[in-house]
Design an enzyme around this catalytic site. Structure first.
Site, PDB file in Angstrom:
ATOM      1  N   TYR A 204      43.034  31.281  37.701  1.00 17.18           N
ATOM      2  CA  TYR A 204      44.268  31.717  37.059  1.00 17.18           C
ATOM      3  C   TYR A 204      43.897  32.394  35.748  1.00 17.18           C
ATOM      4  CZ  TYR A 204      48.803  31.438  34.692  1.00 17.18           C
ATOM      5  OH  TYR A 204      49.959  31.734  34.005  1.00 17.18           O
TER       6      TYR A 204
ATOM      7  N   ASP B 180      45.593  34.339  40.811  1.00 19.20           N
ATOM      8  CA  ASP B 180      46.447  35.179  39.991  1.00 19.20           C
ATOM      9  C   ASP B 180      45.574  35.773  38.886  1.00 19.20           C
ATOM     10  OD1 ASP B 180      48.240  36.333  38.286  1.00 19.20           O
ATOM     11  OD2 ASP B 180      49.494  34.551  38.017  1.00 19.20           O
TER      12      ASP B 180
END
Length: 259
Positions: A108, A149
């Site tokens: 992330y 992400d």
């Protein structure tokens, strides 16, 4: 071996949605981001009950990543090397033992806003550390997938309204350059390898009717080593998950490997 990445935006709020998605699509490996809980608070039994092994790297209220796998996991490591002062839970790795071993990382990346500023400096430094780790993994000449992400709009085609993101940390020239330096190591963006066309998105804001207008961006990416790219047999986005009850603002992105 299907390897899927999904920013779930909080496991406590999305447990039902995530277990439903896993039951419907049955990926061998799920890389989760923004679990937003410490390791002890992650509801591992809910996933173990449906056949998944669970490894987490959590943080109270923020960030947090996890690897769920129907296949054995070995050599689990937590944290992105390169900055001993970095205590944010944004990176976890493991080796998945299928027909052949595949190293995976659930990640992330920092958002980086407001830019310029210290948060943006941290984002660029973090991406440089991710590149260094990828370069290290490449020396083993084995399949690996870095999925998550990335908080990077790689190109204008990855946004419905690219002009709206010109000054955002996700699309600034330095961000795109840092991401391309990663790809230039010899990595392949799995989805874009099969679908270079515009209009593919993985994130829609909860506000301003973004979903209804299809005002999305593509920021969830699965980067494959050359050895993994050679095994690539399919890619996809589970866009239908956004239309379900209590959805995340992201949808899953996946690759299929002959492994």
């Amino acid at each position: 071996m299907r390897i899927a990445s999904f920013n779930i935006n909080g496991i406590r709020a999305r447990l039902e949605a995530v277990t439903r998605w896993l039951g419907e699509t049955t990926p061998e490996v799920a890389l989760l981001q923004e679990i937003k809980t410490v390791d002890e608070g992650f509801p591992r039994e809910a996933f173990e009950d449906i056949g998944y092994r669970v490894e987490t790297h959590g943080q109270k209220g923020f960030n947090g990543v996890a690897i769920l796998s129907r296949l054995p996991l070995e050599d689990v490591t937590r944290g992105l090397p390169g900055d001993e002062a970095d205590d944010q839970a944004r990176w976890i790795e493991a080796t998945v033992i299928g027909l052949r071993a595949v190293r995976v990382a659930a990640l992330y990346a920092p958002n980086g806003n407001p830019a310029p500023g210290p948060k943006y400096d941290f984002k660029l430094a973090w991406l440089a550390r991710a590149r260094a780790r990828a370069a290290q993994l490449l020396t083993a000449e084995e399949p690996f997938v870095l999925g998550g992400d990335w908080n990077v709009i790689e190109q204008d085609a990855d946004a419905a309204r690219p002009e709206a993101w010109r000054e955002d940390a996700l699309a600034l020239p330095a961000t795109r350059a840092a991401f391309r330096r990663l790809l230039n190591l010899g990595l392949t963006n799995g989805l874009r390898a099969r679908h270079p066309e515009p209009g593919l998105y993985s994130y829609w804001d909860f506000q301003r009717w973004a979903w209804e207008k299809n005002d999305g961006i593509l920021i969830d990416h699965l980067l494959l080593s050359p050895q993994a790219a050679d095994l690539l047999t399919g890619v996809g986005i589970d866009k239908d998950q956004r239309g379900r009850a209590k959805p995340s603002d992201h949808v899953p992105v996946w690759v299929e490997l002959d492994a």
